[in-house]
Design a protein around this motif. Sequence first.
Motif: not given
Length: 366
Positions: A24-35, A161-170
């Motif tokens: 999620y690095r560079g993708r999830l910007l929680a404080d700005q409310g952006i993915i 791979a499994f947990t990161t796939q779930i992270t991307v899909l989330t």
Amino acid sequence: EKGGYDHFMLKEIYEQPRAIKDTYRGRLLADQGIIRMAGIDQNMEKFLNANRIIIVACGTSWHAGLVAEYIFEDLARISVEVEYASEFRYRNPVITDKDVLIAISQSGETADTLAAIKLAKEKGAFVFGVCNVVGSSIARETDAGAYTHAGPEIGVASTKAFTTQITVLTLIALKLAKAKGVFSESRYHEYLTELETIPSKVEKALQSNTLIEIIADVYKDSTNCLYLGRGYNFPVALEGALKLKEISYIHAEGYPAAEMKHGPIALIDEHMPVFVIATKKGHYEKVVSNIQEIKSRKGKIIAIVTEGDEQVRDLADHVIEVPETLESLTPLLTTIPLQLLSYHIAVMRGCNVDQPRNLAKSVTVE
Ligand code: F6R
């Protein structure tokens, strides 16, 4: 190269807090409310106008697809079908240019998944890839995609791979939920900030390792095991069973907990260990009553529970705690003890953990 671990599999299990963060690095910007995900942003109309999303994959990646089905339907209210790539490609499936197909593959080389993509493209569907290996065949063949960024996975049994796939899909599901307007600002914010806590919660889940080794020693000579879960944790039960079979060669089956009384309950006696995912929120009371049914037939119960749980602790033979999180994020935590458990059992049985018999890391023939 194994970074001080005895096996790649163990190293990769322990890498998960970092791997999920890298996803999620560079993708999830929680404080700005952006993915931020270019592959989704550039194709948002395709996703929003889709009749449905079809997910194709094999093995562990198919299990990640099943988790994604719950996430997409629950959070983004988009209808999803999850298919084994091998079945999908050969059954003359109905595919139109209103369908979006998501192919999930760690290696990006799985023959059946690649063939399913080609078929869907021929029929005009938009095809999105979730791969780990950069520049792989599936990554090149898809119209757009998002890498998992888990880093190289060497152990044949898939873990990070499994947990990161779930992270991307989330992340994708959350983006779509936001774009569709089905999420309130506050709910969206809650998810984004909770997702950022997952790496440290995975870290916490890994701290049960010593307890899990003790439990592994008790059940290492079993010939059969059952894995049960409901809702978001039903696919985790399937994944737990797959992990045990492939590296320890113990026969294991995963079931939705409620299906137990439609057959598998006949197998339960004092020799049958039953691994039950019984975290709070996910139909907890119903799982508790499933546990009671197992107990009254003398099955051995090993339960994965939420920190501080008391009800299941009273019933189960062993409990393994994971931190509390949002229901849809629980698979990222409940998977961890099941990975460790199969790892330790396989090691105790003298199995070749990183290269189990008859298996290959990428299945390039159908
Ligand atoms: C299980 C496992 C396999 C793969 C499957 C798909 O631990 O490793 O079941 O998940 O062969 O592989 P990918 O994800 O590379 O398409």
